[in-house]
Motif scaffolding. Sequence first.
Motif, mmCIF file in Angstrom:
data_model
loop_
_atom_site.group_PDB
_atom_site.id
_atom_site.type_symbol
_atom_site.label_atom_id
_atom_site.label_comp_id
_atom_site.label_asym_id
_atom_site.label_seq_id
_atom_site.Cartn_x
_atom_site.Cartn_y
_atom_site.Cartn_z
ATOM 1 N N VAL A 149 1.841 8.134 10.311
ATOM 2 C CA VAL A 149 1.827 6.686 9.758
ATOM 3 C C VAL A 149 1.974 5.753 10.810
ATOM 4 O O VAL A 149 1.342 4.617 10.797
ATOM 5 N N GLY A 150 2.821 5.655 11.515
ATOM 6 C CA GLY A 150 3.181 4.899 12.757
ATOM 7 C C GLY A 150 2.182 4.683 13.700
ATOM 8 O O GLY A 150 1.790 3.499 13.871
ATOM 9 N N GLU A 151 1.580 5.724 13.992
ATOM 10 C CA GLU A 151 0.495 5.635 14.887
ATOM 11 C C GLU A 151 -0.672 5.032 14.368
ATOM 12 O O GLU A 151 -1.174 4.036 14.877
ATOM 13 N N GLN A 152 -0.924 5.122 13.199
ATOM 14 C CA GLN A 152 -2.166 4.607 12.217
ATOM 15 C C GLN A 152 -1.868 3.034 12.004
ATOM 16 O O GLN A 152 -2.716 2.336 12.139
ATOM 17 N N VAL A 153 -0.631 2.834 11.812
ATOM 18 C CA VAL A 153 -0.273 1.364 11.365
ATOM 19 C C VAL A 153 -0.528 0.546 12.710
ATOM 20 O O VAL A 153 -1.014 -0.499 12.796
ATOM 21 N N VAL A 171 0.562 -1.207 -0.044
ATOM 22 C CA VAL A 171 -0.004 -0.197 0.241
ATOM 23 C C VAL A 171 0.938 1.505 0.229
ATOM 24 O O VAL A 171 1.460 1.491 0.940
ATOM 25 N N ASN A 172 0.829 2.023 -0.876
ATOM 26 C CA ASN A 172 1.574 3.224 -1.068
ATOM 27 C C ASN A 172 0.687 4.457 -0.666
ATOM 28 O O ASN A 172 -0.449 4.696 -1.122
ATOM 29 N N TYR A 173 0.984 5.291 0.190
ATOM 30 C CA TYR A 173 -0.004 6.187 1.124
ATOM 31 C C TYR A 173 1.014 7.399 1.256
ATOM 32 O O TYR A 173 1.894 7.419 1.930
ATOM 33 N N TYR A 174 0.435 8.615 0.791
ATOM 34 C CA TYR A 174 1.120 9.954 0.888
ATOM 35 C C TYR A 174 -0.051 10.900 1.380
ATOM 36 O O TYR A 174 -1.102 10.528 1.398
ATOM 37 N N SER A 175 0.457 12.216 1.747
ATOM 38 C CA SER A 175 -0.556 13.247 2.287
ATOM 39 C C SER A 175 -1.620 13.660 1.338
ATOM 40 O O SER A 175 -2.702 14.008 1.438
ATOM 41 N N ASP A 176 -1.425 13.359 -0.022
ATOM 42 C CA ASP A 176 -2.276 13.659 -1.036
ATOM 43 C C ASP A 176 -3.226 12.647 -1.640
ATOM 44 O O ASP A 176 -3.594 12.948 -2.646
ATOM 45 N N ASN A 177 -3.141 11.483 -0.991
ATOM 46 C CA ASN A 177 -3.809 10.301 -1.252
ATOM 47 C C ASN A 177 -5.354 10.215 -1.078
ATOM 48 O O ASN A 177 -5.837 9.534 -1.372
ATOM 49 N N GLN A 178 -5.866 11.599 -0.523
ATOM 50 C CA GLN A 178 -7.101 11.646 -0.541
ATOM 51 C C GLN A 178 -7.735 12.992 -0.919
ATOM 52 O O GLN A 178 -7.029 14.105 -0.853
ATOM 53 N N TRP A 179 -8.684 12.929 -1.483
ATOM 54 C CA TRP A 179 -9.223 14.304 -2.390
ATOM 55 C C TRP A 179 -10.768 14.295 -2.724
ATOM 56 O O TRP A 179 -11.330 13.348 -2.588
ATOM 57 N N TYR A 180 -11.301 15.498 -2.810
ATOM 58 C CA TYR A 180 -12.711 15.552 -3.204
ATOM 59 C C TYR A 180 -12.800 15.255 -4.624
ATOM 60 O O TYR A 180 -11.756 15.673 -5.429
ATOM 61 N N LEU A 181 -13.743 14.666 -5.202
ATOM 62 C CA LEU A 181 -13.799 14.498 -6.673
ATOM 63 C C LEU A 181 -13.938 15.701 -7.445
ATOM 64 O O LEU A 181 -14.561 16.580 -7.069
ATOM 65 N N ASN A 182 -12.854 15.730 -8.380
ATOM 66 C CA ASN A 182 -12.848 16.999 -9.218
ATOM 67 C C ASN A 182 -12.372 18.370 -8.255
ATOM 68 O O ASN A 182 -12.625 19.441 -8.907
ATOM 69 N N GLY A 183 -11.887 18.104 -7.264
ATOM 70 C CA GLY A 183 -11.409 19.024 -6.312
ATOM 71 C C GLY A 183 -10.108 19.127 -5.625
ATOM 72 O O GLY A 183 -9.448 18.347 -6.064
ATOM 73 N N PRO A 184 -10.014 19.745 -4.482
ATOM 74 C CA PRO A 184 -8.674 19.782 -3.679
ATOM 75 C C PRO A 184 -8.263 18.669 -2.965
ATOM 76 O O PRO A 184 -9.396 17.595 -2.726
ATOM 77 N N VAL A 185 -7.242 18.276 -2.397
ATOM 78 C CA VAL A 185 -6.847 17.361 -1.408
ATOM 79 C C VAL A 185 -7.614 17.581 -0.141
ATOM 80 O O VAL A 185 -8.011 18.897 0.270
ATOM 81 N N ILE A 186 -8.028 16.362 0.490
ATOM 82 C CA ILE A 186 -8.523 16.536 1.784
ATOM 83 C C ILE A 186 -7.390 16.497 2.895
ATOM 84 O O ILE A 186 -6.468 15.681 2.902
#
Length: 384
Positions: A304-308, A245-260
């Motif tokens: 990331v460490g806390e979440q894992v 699983v590759n995961y960065y700070s910009d891996n969540q966003w609004y459809l056709n919109g900005p990063v969450i």
Amino acid sequence: MHQPSLFESFLLGGFECSNHRRSDGRRLDMLDVTGHVEWASQDYALLQQFGINSVRDGLRWHLIESATGQYDWSSFLPILKAAERQGTQVIWDLCHYGWPDHIDIWRPQFVEHFARYAASVAQLVKDESDAVPYYSPLNEISFWSWAGGDEAYFNPMARGRGFELKHQLIRATIAAMDAIREVEPRARFVQVDPAIHVIASNDRPGPVRDAENFRLSQFQAWDMLCGELWPGLGGAPQYLDIVGVNYYSDNQWYLNGPVIERGSPDYRPLRGILSEIYHRYKRPLMVAETGAEGDLRGDWLRYVGEQVWLAMQHGVPVEGICLYPIVDYPGWTDERHCPVGLFGFPDANGQRPIHKGLADELKTQQARFDPSAEPAVLTNLGHE
């Protein structure tokens, strides 16, 4: 709680090894420009001083097979030998977006070429090492299909052919795994793709179904490999081994919109994403890439460490977290200095500066995930 057992260290270091052609036709070679080709042995030794004994590293297929069926290992063998000499465990990327120019990726022969190349790599690695080998056959099939097949961002510079490219990459992965297992039945495989979260914007009501369909697209490649989607491609349960699983700070966003942003109530915690992936596939996981730029590096690893850790507390079998890239690199499109690594660019003697903020947080995470690490190693962390 799950007890990791696959890798020599829970925290891994990933060497950026992209070697694709950009939209302007220029081929990248990140292993070379980051200095890792020249200083691989020192890089591995330095990582071990920081308690990191396992890495992601890569081969450059375009240099190895410059003519059909003729393999020149001079670009790979020194790195392979350096890993053996230092006792570093490696997950080898066989193809990180790049392939030889004389091969047409759209033709059936691409699959055959890749399988033969994969088998040859497996034989070479087997000849050099007694350890169980780890491979990532084709990096980020979903992202590559989108970037190269729909957006013409990099090779094969196509538009509207993303699903076709995804099928081709799945076929090639399956053929390569079969070929490698013929040589080395013990081989393990990490199938790497980004984990994402996409929703319709609250302030601009949008198509909720479209957003959810986009989110679900992250599972297509893994579903194809295990035979749940388009089984005619040859997928079956044995082709999905370790889910990367590759995961960065910009891996969540609004459809056709900005990063969450992470502080937003719309942000989905990483532990929930990992749990969903695990319960979908029932396979061991690893965070195969994660990191941030500049002064955000330590804070991001802390999150990331806390979440894992929370995910593992609830039975999700996460086997490791790979800091990626582990060394700074020049940007793909503009060659800007991307300050992302634990280490910077090497000097004339191969010495790399250390980012103290990330090193300090690494010490904390090492104590959490690798409590058996030597105290002498841990005391090295955080020093310039």
